[in-house]
Design an enzyme around this catalytic site. Structure first.
Site, short mmCIF file in Angstrom:
data_model
loop_
_atom_site.label_atom_id
_atom_site.label_comp_id
_atom_site.label_asym_id
_atom_site.label_seq_id
_atom_site.Cartn_x
_atom_site.Cartn_y
_atom_site.Cartn_z
CD1 TRP A 38 26.42 81.11 73.46
CD2 TRP A 38 25.33 82.53 72.17
NE1 TRP A 38 25.03 81.02 73.87
CE2 TRP A 38 24.42 82.08 73.07
CE3 TRP A 38 24.87 83.50 71.15
CZ2 TRP A 38 23.12 82.47 72.92
CZ3 TRP A 38 23.50 83.98 71.12
CH2 TRP A 38 22.63 83.26 71.94
CG HIS A 39 25.32 83.17 67.12
ND1 HIS A 39 25.84 84.28 67.78
CD2 HIS A 39 24.18 83.58 66.90
CE1 HIS A 39 24.96 85.07 68.21
NE2 HIS A 39 23.92 84.65 67.53
N GLY A 40 27.89 79.42 66.90
CA GLY A 40 28.23 78.13 66.31
C GLY A 40 29.75 78.32 65.42
#
Length: 459
Positions: free
Chosen positions: A353-355
């Site tokens: 989700w963050h990358g």
């Protein structure tokens, strides 16, 4: 105007795009204040969506709203056409689109260089869309056997387009959270549930959040020039001794956190002043108003955490809650207890989700390891009756959490694989080795479980 913004940006040490974002972000506070004054539910839905889209346009440009439309439309069509599988379909589709945007924009590199784009807002939006679709799917299930969160947030009917539009783009939480549920949003806009009665005074909780935001930003601006991330790639850093490097890692992580504290405190103020942040009354006498719905961080709870297990409860609180409800609990089979695999799966989803940067992946895998090790120390604490040994283990867990957290979060900051490994290697991988050793010791030193007293038979 451009020259004025350049001068203002230079004065506070940020880039012009970041300054533009901060100004739009600050504008969510007066926008939230006006939101609660809109007279009708339909008007409040429209106001929430239109102001969110407008501030996104001013902050990120015209393409930002086009990015948001794709997962929003996908999620709504999934609910409309395939209710039973809408949650799963939306989860895969919305996350897939977010991953594609992460790969295309590679925002982490841009953010490190002072740039900014709409992927941060898209991350928040993705969670809201997924939870809405899952709760609509849950609305088909019988109440028996459902978890408390499922019973509380499931949706009996499909939200209208205008309700969905307002929920997704609500300006108060659109930029950086907090994530909240569709059911709470509907009750707020329709003045039902805890909002049926007049909301208690907003002045003191809003001021508290604003003062906290100002203090956090001030401390970050003071510390960041003294502990720059660039130091990890400089020869000077590797000339220092072990303890000096470990101290710098601690201070680097400590400094970076104040930036997030500032953002979340400002967002908290915007949600509180709108009234949506109200979460009911305490059980104390007299009862006090609670504002937990807007709270995304407990600053002292993070910095003074006595166990790594406490960190998800005090850091990025609403996202941690979302991960627990929609990932962690749903990975656990009925009748079985959660274990390391469920924790690792949840942390992996959080990382993606963050990358897709290696630093994110390494950090969240490290986090799962860190939490598991902290659980082992906690079990030892509970098994020791001697107050001196108990105090030693409490301090050991606190020190363990402090060291491993700040060691691990370097990956979250530098992002690249080589820089992350180089920083870990510079302190001999101590933050990786110690949790592994503790977990392995947990299989050898197994404290006896406390004996539960048997219930006395009725005479």
């Amino acid at each position: 105007m451009g020259l004025e913004m350049e001068g203002m940006a230079a004065a506070i040490g940020v880039s012009v795009p970041v300054l533009r974002f901060l100004l739009c972000f600050a504008a969510t506070i007066p926008t939230g204040l006006l939101w609660r004054a809109v007279p009708s539910a339909a008007g409040r839905h429209l106001y929430a969506g239109i102001t969110g889209a407008t501030l996104s346009y001013l902050s990120f440009g015209a393409t930002s709203n086009l990015l948001f439309v794709v997962p929003m439309a996908f999620g709504y069509l999934a609910m409309l056409l395939c209710r039973r599988l809408a949650g799963l379909i939306t989860f895969l589709g919305a996350f897939g689109f977010l991953i594609a945007c992460h790969m295309y924009y590679m925002s982490g590199d841009a953010w490190k260089e002072g740039g900014i784009d709409a992927t941060g807002a898209l991350m928040v939006l993705t969670l809201k869309i997924i939870s809405c679709a899952i709760n609509y799917s849950d609305g088909m299930l019988k109440e028996e056997g459902l978890r408390d969160a499922q019973k509380k947030y499931r949706l009996a009917k499909l939200p209208s387009l205008i309700e969905y539009f307002g929920y997704c783009l609500c300006c108060g939480s659109h930029f950086a959270g907090p994530v909240y549920e569709m059911k709470d949003y509907l009750e707020y806009t329709e003045r039902k549930g805890i909002w049926a009665s007049p909301t208690p005074s907003l002045i003191l909780p809003t001021l508290r959040a604003l003062v906290q935001a100002g203090a956090c930003m001030g401390l970050y601006l003071y510390l960041s020039p003294q502990f720059p991330l660039s130091r990890f790639s400089e020869p000077l850093y590797y000339e220092w001794g072990f303890w000096h490097r470990l101290f710098y890692q601690y201070m680097s992580g400590f400094t970076a956190r104040w930036k997030y504290y500032f953002i979340w405190s400002l967002s908290e103020a915007a949600i509180i002043i709108s009234g949506l942040g109200f979460s009911g009354w305490s059980d104390s006498s007299p009862p006090k108003a609670k504002w937990d719905r807007a709270k995304n961080v407990d600053v002292l709870g993070v910095e003074l955490a006595r166990s790594a297990v406490q960190l998800p409860l005090v850091w990025n609180i609403q996202v941690s809650t979302w991960l627990r409800y929609y990932v962690y609990e749903r990975l656990v089979q009925k009748g079985k207890k959660p274990g390391f695999l469920q924790l690792l799966g949840t942390q992996t989803v959080s990382a993606v989700w963050h990358g897709l940067y290696p630093g994110y992946i390494i950090f969240f895998v490290q986090s799962a390891l860190m939490i598991n090790g902290s659980k082992v120390i906690y079990r030892w604490q509970q098994a020791v009756s001697n107050p001196v040994f108990h105090a030693i283990l409490v301090f050991l867990n606190f020190s363990y959490t402090l060291m491993v957290l700040n060691y691990s979060c370097i990956g979250f900051q530098v992002l690249s694989f080589n820089e992350t490994l180089a920083s870990y290697q510079s302190v001999y991988y101590i933050g990786t080795i110690v949790p592994i050793v503790v977990v392995l010791l947990g299989y050898v030193i197994k404290p006896a479980r406390p004996v539960k007293p048997k219930a006395r038979k009725a005479e």
